[in-house]
Motif scaffolding. Structure first.
Motif, PDB file in Angstrom:
ATOM      1  N   THR A  40       0.859  -1.188   0.000  1.00 40.46           N
ATOM      2  CA  THR A  40       0.000   0.000   0.000  1.00 40.46           C
ATOM      3  C   THR A  40       0.901   1.245   0.000  1.00 40.46           C
ATOM      4  O   THR A  40       2.094   1.128   0.295  1.00 40.46           O
ATOM      5  N   GLU A  44      -1.016   8.216   3.283  1.00 41.10           N
ATOM      6  CA  GLU A  44      -2.458   8.006   3.145  1.00 41.10           C
ATOM      7  C   GLU A  44      -3.141   9.305   3.557  1.00 41.10           C
ATOM      8  O   GLU A  44      -2.515  10.201   4.124  1.00 41.10           O
ATOM      9  N   SER A  84      -4.072   0.896   6.726  1.00 38.05           N
ATOM     10  CA  SER A  84      -3.939   0.916   5.262  1.00 38.05           C
ATOM     11  C   SER A  84      -4.440  -0.389   4.645  1.00 38.05           C
ATOM     12  O   SER A  84      -5.118  -0.381   3.616  1.00 38.05           O
ATOM     13  N   SER A  88      -7.563  -0.845   2.127  1.00 38.60           N
ATOM     14  CA  SER A  88      -7.448  -1.494   0.828  1.00 38.60           C
ATOM     15  C   SER A  88      -8.460  -2.653   0.698  1.00 38.60           C
ATOM     16  O   SER A  88      -9.056  -2.845  -0.367  1.00 38.60           O
ATOM     17  N   GLN A  91     -11.701  -0.868   0.028  1.00 40.08           N
ATOM     18  CA  GLN A  91     -11.699  -0.191  -1.275  1.00 40.08           C
ATOM     19  C   GLN A  91     -11.810  -1.197  -2.419  1.00 40.08           C
ATOM     20  O   GLN A  91     -12.506  -0.957  -3.399  1.00 40.08           O
ATOM     21  N   HIS A  92     -11.132  -2.326  -2.299  1.00 39.36           N
ATOM     22  CA  HIS A  92     -11.143  -3.317  -3.383  1.00 39.36           C
ATOM     23  C   HIS A  92     -12.151  -4.426  -3.145  1.00 39.36           C
ATOM     24  O   HIS A  92     -12.072  -5.483  -3.763  1.00 39.36           O
TER      25      HIS A  92
END
Ligand code: HAM
Length: 429
Positions: A40, A44, A84, A88, A91-92
């Motif tokens: 990542t 951020e 993080s 992720s 988000q994914h």
């Protein structure tokens, strides 16, 4: 003279070899435990850590490297990896993947504005894992076994697994109320931070470095006395799985960890090695069942841990363990005279293409000094190309371990070295 910023350090080549060795071992371990690598960004959005790590933690309040970029956004160099990775995951939409839990590992630099001391730097490298999507107490035990193995595979022995349960929401709320009642009469004696913590997050009071010797700390109510039945039962199962694997642990009801996302299992691996230093924690982790939701995903459980390579190397030093890292040069070519140098350049170019590591002098050294350089390079073979050899179309190759010397035709150098190196490698294995 410009030096590195306070709390950071250069890792010079001799050290880098140790780092590479450790990194390789840890990545192999991740493979054995079936965790895949995730990478990542190093920075951020600041909000991620405010929400993820928690507004009342030291990390968010005092230790973040935050800055505004040219677009006016507040960004932060990551102080840790979990927020993080969970960002992720959300988000994914990894929660939609068929293979749950999603088991991930990461390796990379983290940044915290802390007071530097032995084992505490402002930039450090964390290796960590996260298993997201399972509520099975067996995976808590897996994560702790993994955390211990990071040190065991390198030969470390003075290790201690310290374990606690922070319980579920209801248990923590019960504990919270008990802490407020307990500390309220001492409010004025506590530091300014703790007075705020008492209102916002009283568990953080237990983690205070300034007030740690206040008498009320020793008598503070224990979370273990406030676990509801479900949390108690979960904790019992986690311990039973550790017992199954024959892993020793200690229960410490005061272990609260410095990040807000934890619930149920919280643990640290400590080093008991003499001379390790004042900070004895090697790594830490725990369960964070609300974090995926907090960061906008569906209700999903998760657990993980992280360790810094800096502290791992300090532990190795404290236990007197030397890693098997050596210079690995296969062949040093000693060339005498202009013509020999030209021919040698062609030869090392093709040897390198064949995967044989080689080096040659670039300092215009005389023959004797070239031999010295060859010695210093700890090359397994020294190949000599002088006028006589050049005329004969051969090189004199010395096996440095055996002391044997042979003339080898230039066309056969590569196969000669390959055979010898292959024999040596299989002998060493
Ligand atoms: P943490 O306890 O803040 O947890 O850090 C984990 C480890 O990172 C520490 O035990 C230590 O090895 C290393 N570390 C932290 N700060 C420093 C520093 N200033 N210098 C050197 N090493 C340091 C976490 O970061 C959580 N994200 C762990 C986790 C993963 N929990 C669940 N999943």
């Amino acid at each position: 003279m410009i030096k590195v910023p306070r709390g950071t350090e250069d890792i010079l080549p001799e050290q880098t070899k140790k780092w590479q060795f450790v990194e390789k071992q840890l990545k192999q371990l991740a493979n054995v435990y079936h965790y895949d690598e995730i990478r990542t960004p190093i920075f951020e959005q600041t909000e991620l850590f405010q929400r993820g790590v928690g507004d009342t933690t030291d990390i968010v309040q005092k230790e973040m490297y935050s800055f505004t970029d040219r677009g006016g956004r507040s960004l932060t160099l990551r102080p840790e990896g979990t927020a993080s990775v969970v960002r992720s995951y959300v988000q994914h939409k990894m929660f939609g993947l068929p293979g749950q839990p999603v088991k991930l590992f990461y390796y990379g630099p983290m940044f915290r504005y802390e007071r530097p001391q032995k084992g505490r730097t402002r930039q450090f490298v964390q290796f960590g894992i996260e298993a997201i999507g399972s509520n099975d107490p067996a995976i808590d035990a897996e994560v702790m076994a993994f955390a211990l193995d990071c040190y065991k595979v390198l030969g470390l022995k003075s290790l201690r697994l310290v374990l606690n349960s922070l319980g579920d929401k209801e248990s923590r709320e019960n504990h919270r109320q008990a802490l407020i009642l307990h500390f309220a009469p001492h409010r004025e004696e506590l530091c300014g931070d703790c007075q705020t913590r008492l209102e916002k997050n009283p568990l953080r009071v237990l983690d205070c470095k300034k007030d740690k010797d206040h008498p009320a700390m020793a008598t503070a109510p224990s979370i273990l006395d406030h676990l509801n039945d479900e949390s108690k039962s979960y904790f019992e199962k986690v311990k039973a799985y550790l017992d199954q694997m024959g892993i020793d642990y200690e229960i410490d009801p005061k272990l609260v960890r410095g990040l807000d996302y934890y619930n149920h299992t919280a643990f640290e691996i400590m080093s008991d090695a003499e001379g390790f230093g004042a900070i004895t924690t090697l790594s830490g982790g725990g369960r964070y069942n609300g974090l995926v939701e907090e960061l906008g995903g569906p209700e999903t459980p998760g657990i993980g841990f992280a360790c810094s390579i800096e502290r791992l190397l300090l532990a190795l030093e404290a236990e007197g363990i030397t890693l098997p890292v050596e210079d690995e040069l296969d062949c040093y070519v000693v060339a005498m005279g202009e013509e020999a140098k030209k021919e040698a350049t062609r030869i090392i170019y093709s040897l390198r293409h064949a995967g044989i590591s080689c080096d040659i002098d670039y300092m215009g050294k005389k023959m004797k000094a070239q031999f010295k350089a060859a010695d210093r390079s700890k090359a397994k073979f020294v190949a000599i190309l002088g006028e006589n050899e050049l005329a004969a179309g051969s090189m004199n190759i010395k096996d440095m371990a055996l002391g044997e010397q042979v003339d080898v035709p230039l066309t056969e150098i590569e196969s000669h070295l390959k055979t010898k190196l292959y024999r040596e490698r299989s002998h060493n294995e």
